[in-house]
Enzyme design. Structure first.
Site, mmCIF file in Angstrom:
data_model
loop_
_atom_site.group_PDB
_atom_site.id
_atom_site.type_symbol
_atom_site.label_atom_id
_atom_site.label_comp_id
_atom_site.label_asym_id
_atom_site.label_seq_id
_atom_site.Cartn_x
_atom_site.Cartn_y
_atom_site.Cartn_z
ATOM 1 N N LYS A 97 8.982 -4.395 7.421
ATOM 2 C CA LYS A 97 8.395 -3.578 6.354
ATOM 3 C C LYS A 97 6.997 -4.088 5.982
ATOM 4 C CE LYS A 97 11.920 -0.891 5.932
ATOM 5 N NZ LYS A 97 12.344 -1.079 7.304
ATOM 6 N N ASP A 98 6.219 -3.187 5.333
ATOM 7 C CA ASP A 98 4.853 -3.514 4.918
ATOM 8 C C ASP A 98 4.818 -4.766 4.066
ATOM 9 O OD1 ASP A 98 2.999 -0.694 5.205
ATOM 10 O OD2 ASP A 98 5.177 -0.489 5.219
ATOM 11 N N LYS A 99 3.686 -5.454 4.112
ATOM 12 C CA LYS A 99 3.496 -6.598 3.234
ATOM 13 C C LYS A 99 3.067 -6.125 1.854
ATOM 14 C CE LYS A 99 0.807 -10.766 2.340
ATOM 15 N NZ LYS A 99 -0.239 -11.705 2.804
#
Length: 682
Positions: free
Chosen positions: A298-300
């Site tokens: 998942k995105d940071k």
């Protein structure tokens, strides 16, 4: 704050609306990603309890069935008359489909009804002359394993073999030989016993007072299964019987799989990379990063909810450590027992709740921008077009590491060429700036002193620290660099070659749309039965568009797929096929080399649709002063007074804010969907 002009993505669009500008990720809470599991549930809304424990996969059902085959009177003896049928029978029907299952039963009857003379003749010929039946193609490794186990368990008289993704079934000659010495029921019981491999278990044949006959059984078992079992004859009131016991062997981490504990949970993280979060959890729970499994990265810079499973950490321990993890910014919820680890790609997709702030129309040639009413109209047109027509299904910048000096696809290419040293140097190439992690990278590149670089590397850089530890232990040579890559969990290790293949796919779809247009043409690949719940298909059966189908407009652009490079894919039979060959040859991969044996990586490739369409898309336009869930004064304060003043001036000039909610299939990117809406590319 991040301008929504997505880099690393070619400049092709599906629709021709004018778009608008705006900013995303002003706050991490402006970008919320929630995983949708394979049962189509949001992972932060799971109901945990007896009524809705995670459904076990076929492997777990089989393991449970095997463990239940022990005799009630003696837990170390497996009786041949136990009923094994119902749970596995139902499961095999689901795996194969009813029609194939019924055909398999007919095939079984045919093999059983062969005359003894014909059977003896077949047993004396090569395996290739044995009648066989295809069960179909199973591209998913875990699905293939489930089919193999289910066949062995339910139909011990049959054996399965795999060629690429296809599973074929034929008569089991060992079973046939044993059933010539004992009864069919005893043969079935013995082969289920061998398949189960329950430690400490034994199988006892029925009493047999004919010594020569018992000797023949002993010899057969020793010849075919001597490495696994030991046999002996013993007397009981009914006569002399043969007992078969599994040989004791040195205990390894792969033994006694049923004793391993798996705990599933939902992880909420904010402004953290997935591996960074795993590193924190491993340290807190006394585990290692490879004990954690997940379906997707998942995105940071976002708030993300995703399912995870940790091995050998009981539910109670994880629950007890939840408060300590929360102090590190990691929230765990929906903790429950799980039947097995998670696997990459085992999710239906992701749900996005996004906020795009400071909306404005694109400047015209004189630099003039439209009024708020015109901006709202532009947003309505953009959202309507994407809702109806979708967007070009590019891999987003996250796939390549946006902002990095050396991006992930270049590292992946070096790995595919098995240049381990070069890949390590690319990985540690510093970016501009004097941040601590850049100083540590710079020190390693200049000195190759992994120990000193490790001391400089921030604790939050889990990937870099794992590799530096391995390089310190094994040295910076070819073997040491290979071991450094192997120190990363599989999901992170395979990320880099996948990034290279994703780069090629992005370039391929841009070339396809720019040179061949937006309609399917002869030689294109289409997946006629493409499921709505998947963004990629590993299935090798593709249909090639014919000249007649092109002329009649049989297919739409949404049905066209392009291959991700790999060992098993078929390339288009038009100009795109040549493009792929030339593109890979230019990078030194002309021989289609997508196995990295030293890193235990194999990239079979897959097929990805050119177009993705968001589902359940809703939007709201908010005017200045309206509250947006997810904004935060605390984050504003951290940015300082000057930043706050600049934001205030920006809001006065661009008072509109867009709130978007939608679902995407796995491996499709919200930033790319926004790019299609906004027509903003830098």
């Amino acid at each position: 704050m991040k301008e929504v002009c997505v880099t690393n993505v070619p400049n092709c669009f599906i629709s021709d609306h004018e778009g608008f500008t705006g900013t995303i990720k002003n706050y991490t809470k402006d970008f919320v990603v929630t995983e949708i599991d394979i049962h189509r549930q949001l992972v932060n809304t799971l109901v945990v309890g007896p009524q809705n424990i995670d459904k076990p996969n076929p492997d777990a059902l089989l393991e449970k069935s095997k463990r239940n085959t022990k005799c009630k009177q003696d837990s170390t003896i497996i009786s041949p008359d136990i009923d094994h049928s119902s749970p596995v029978d139902r499961d095999l029907k689901l795996l194969l489909g009813l029609s194939v299952y019924e055909e398999l039963e007919r095939f079984l009857i045919t093999t059983q009804n062969d005359s003894d003379a014909k059977r003896d003749e077949l047993n004396n010929q090569t395996q290739s002359l044995t009648p066989e039946m295809s069960l179909g193609s199973f591209p998913d490794k875990h699905q293939r394993m489930a089919v193999h186990r289910a066949i062995r368990h339910q139909f011990p008289s049959l054996m399965t073999v795999t060629h690429q993704f296809e599973i074929k079934v034929k008569e089991n000659h060992d079973y046939r030989e044993l059933s010539g010495l004992v009864t069919e029921e005893e043969s079935e019981g013995f082969f289920r016993f061998i398949d189960a491999k329950v430690p400490g278990s034994a199988y006892t044949f029925r009493p047999d007072d004919v010594k020569d006959h018992r000797t023949a059984v002993h010899h057969f078992l020793s010849r075919r299964f001597g490495k696994l079992v030991e046999t002996k004859s013993f007397s009981d009131p009914g006569g002399t019987a043969i007992s078969v016991r599994l040989k004791p062997r040195k205990r390894t981490k792969d033994d006694c799989v049923e004793e391993e504990v798996y705990t599933g949970f939902t992880l909420c993280k904010e402004n953290l990379e997935t591996l960074e979060a795993i590193s924190y959890m491993a340290a807190t729970l006394g585990a290692v990063p490879s004990d954690f499994s997940y379906a997707g990265i998942k995105d940071k810079r976002a708030v993300t909810y995703q399912a995870m499973v940790v091995k050998n950490v009981p539910v109670k321990r994880l629950t007890e450590k939840a408060a300590e993890l929360e102090r590190r910014g990691l929230r765990v919820s929906h903790v429950r027992s799980a039947p097995e680890p998670l696997h990459l790609g085992r999710l239906a997709g992701n749900h996005f709740d996004l906020v795009v702030r400071h909306l404005r129309a694109h400047a015209d040639g004189g630099g003039k921008r439209d009024a708020p009413g015109d901006v709202a109209a532009a947003v309505e047109r953009a959202v309507g077009n994407v809702k109806a027509r979708g967007f070009v299904n590019y891999y987003g910048p996250q796939r390549f590491g946006s902002g990095q000096g050396v991006q992930s696809d270049r590292v992946g290419l070096a790995l595919l060429k098995e240049d381990m040293v070069g890949a390590v140097r690319l990985f540690f190439t510093p970016e501009d700036g004097d941040e601590p992690h850049n100083q540590a990278k710079r020190h390693f590149v200049q000195t190759e002193n992994a120990k000193e670089a490790l001391a400089l590397m921030p604790v939050s850089k889990a990937r870099e620290r794992l590799m530096l530890r391995a390089l310190h232990r094994y040295g910076p040579g070819a073997d040491g660099c290979t071991r450094a890559w192997l120190s990363l969990p599989y999901g992170m290790r395979v990320f880099y070659p996948h990034a290279y293949c994703s780069r090629v796919w992005n370039e391929a779809v841009a070339h396809r749309l720019a040179t061949l247009g937006h309609a399917p043409i002869q030689g294109d690949l289409v997946w006629q039965d493409l499921q709505e719940d998947t963004g990629e298909s590993n299935l090798p059966q593709m249909h090639v568009v014919s000249a007649e189908e092109e002329r009649d407009g049989v297919y739409t652009l949404a049905q066209v797929v392009l291959p991700m490079p790999g060992n098993t894919v078929t390339y288009p039979q038009n100009a795109m096929g040549l493009w792929y060959r030339e593109r890979l040859a230019n990078d030194g991969l002309g021989d289609g080399r997508f196995r990295i044996s030293g890193l235990k990586l194999n990239l079979p490739g897959c097929y990805r649709p050119l177009v993705a369409t968001p589902r359940n898309l809703t939007h709201r336009l908010l005017e200045q002063g309206e509250e947006v869930a997810g904004g935060g004064e605390e984050e504003e304060e951290e940015r300082g007074g000057e930043e706050m003043a600049r934001r205030r001036r920006e809001s006065e000039r661009a008072p509109l804010t867009l709130v978007l909610n939608f679902d995407l299939v796995s491996s499709s990117y919200a930033t790319v969907c926004l790019r299609e809406m906004m027509k903003c590319d830098v």
